[in-house]
Design a protein around this motif. Structure first.
Motif, PDB file in Angstrom:
ATOM      1  N   THR A 150       0.427  -1.341  -0.194  1.00  0.00           N
ATOM      2  CA  THR A 150      -0.286  -0.156  -0.078  1.00  0.00           C
ATOM      3  C   THR A 150       1.172   1.358   0.123  1.00  0.00           C
ATOM      4  O   THR A 150       0.580   2.229  -0.817  1.00  0.00           O
ATOM      5  CB  THR A 150      -1.027   0.005   1.489  1.00  0.00           C
ATOM      6  OG1 THR A 150      -1.765  -0.649   1.104  1.00  0.00           O
ATOM      7  CG2 THR A 150      -2.034   1.349   1.229  1.00  0.00           C
ATOM      8  N   ALA A 153       2.313   2.001  -3.851  1.00  0.00           N
ATOM      9  CA  ALA A 153       0.904   1.958  -4.484  1.00  0.00           C
ATOM     10  C   ALA A 153       0.468   3.503  -4.345  1.00  0.00           C
ATOM     11  O   ALA A 153       0.365   4.540  -5.510  1.00  0.00           O
ATOM     12  CB  ALA A 153      -0.237   1.256  -4.363  1.00  0.00           C
ATOM     13  N   ALA A 228      -1.552  -1.108  -8.010  1.00  0.00           N
ATOM     14  CA  ALA A 228      -0.641  -1.643  -7.571  1.00  0.00           C
ATOM     15  C   ALA A 228       0.842  -2.369  -7.733  1.00  0.00           C
ATOM     16  O   ALA A 228       1.797  -2.328  -7.662  1.00  0.00           O
ATOM     17  CB  ALA A 228      -1.263  -2.783  -5.835  1.00  0.00           C
TER      18      ALA A 228
END
Length: 246
Positions: A150, A153, A228
């Motif tokens: 995360t 991304a 991602a």
């Protein structure tokens, strides 16, 4: 992986050294905790987790610009899986090299930690593979994968070192397994019959649970951040030789 990455041999050295030092921190601080607080397991865990949080944060900062500071086969595996969709991340030969370097590093780190404290290297007899511990490994690994990818991304990789350190520190306490969340570190910890050790018989269950957790973390990542895969080269930290080499 893109052509402006550092050479694979340099990245492999960084992964070997980083994983070795990580296991030295985990095992060494566990031995020190046993010696300093022999009658208080809670204090031992606090000492062990504090050293790991601080040490892991520093290791990511040191080695991240070279290899990305994966130090973990499931992180490298998810990086490879994501990269298949976008032409980014590790190639299959690079994945094999990373995993081999991480595993050798973890074993060497455990042996050096034992030697520093003069406890001798022996196979751990500490059984850990209860259903609760295995569930803890699934949860810990899923959360770790979701966090790392995360951050990449959403272009917040600059926060990876403190964030990953903080997560592992928290997971020491909120998971029953004390958050191994790393197959290489799990294997390395076989070789120290001390506070941080794990019995050989417990390792297959832990590794399977970590792989299941990695798959769960990847699934959650793709639900929350479908694009991602584009950021696989930036895991855990961006490692672009044009930016990091003089």
């Amino acid at each position: 992986m893109t052509s402006n990455q550092p050479p694979l041999w340099r990245r492999a050295v960084a992964e070997l050294l980083g994983t070795s030092l990580l296991v030295m921190i985990v095992v060494g601080s566990g031995i020190a905790a046993q010696q300093l607080s022999p009658n208080d397991v809670g204090l031992q865990l606090l000492q062990n987790s504090t050293a790991t949080v601080l040490g892991l944060t520093v290791l990511i900062l040191v080695f991240g610009p070279v290899s990305g500071a994966h130090f973990n086969p499931v992180v490298s595996l998810v990086d490879w899986v994501l990269g298949r969709h976008g032409g980014t991340g590790l190639t299959l030969p690079e994945l094999g090299t990373y995993v081999a370097a991480q595993t050798l590093g973890a074993i060497s780190g455990s042996i050096v930690a034992n030697a520093m404290f003069e406890v001798g290297t022996s196979i751990s007899g500490k059984d850990r593979a209860t259903p609760g511990h295995l569930l803890g490994e699934v949860v810990a690994t899923a959360g770790l994968i979701l966090l790392i990818f995360t951050l990449a991304a959403t272009k917040r990789g600059v926060l990876a070192a403190p964030a990953v350190g903080a997560y592992i520190g928290a997971a020491y306490w909120f998971t029953s397994s004390t958050s191994f969340a790393n197959p290489a570190v799990t294997v390395g910890r076989i070789f120290s019959d001390t506070f941080a050790g794990i019995a050989l018989a417990s390792v297959p269950g832990f590794v399977i649970a970590q792989l299941v957790g990695a798959a769960a973390g990847l699934g959650l990542l793709l639900i929350l951040f479908p694009l991602a895969a584009r950021a696989a080269d930036d895991v855990v930290l961006p490692h672009d030789s044009e930016k990091t080499s003089s």
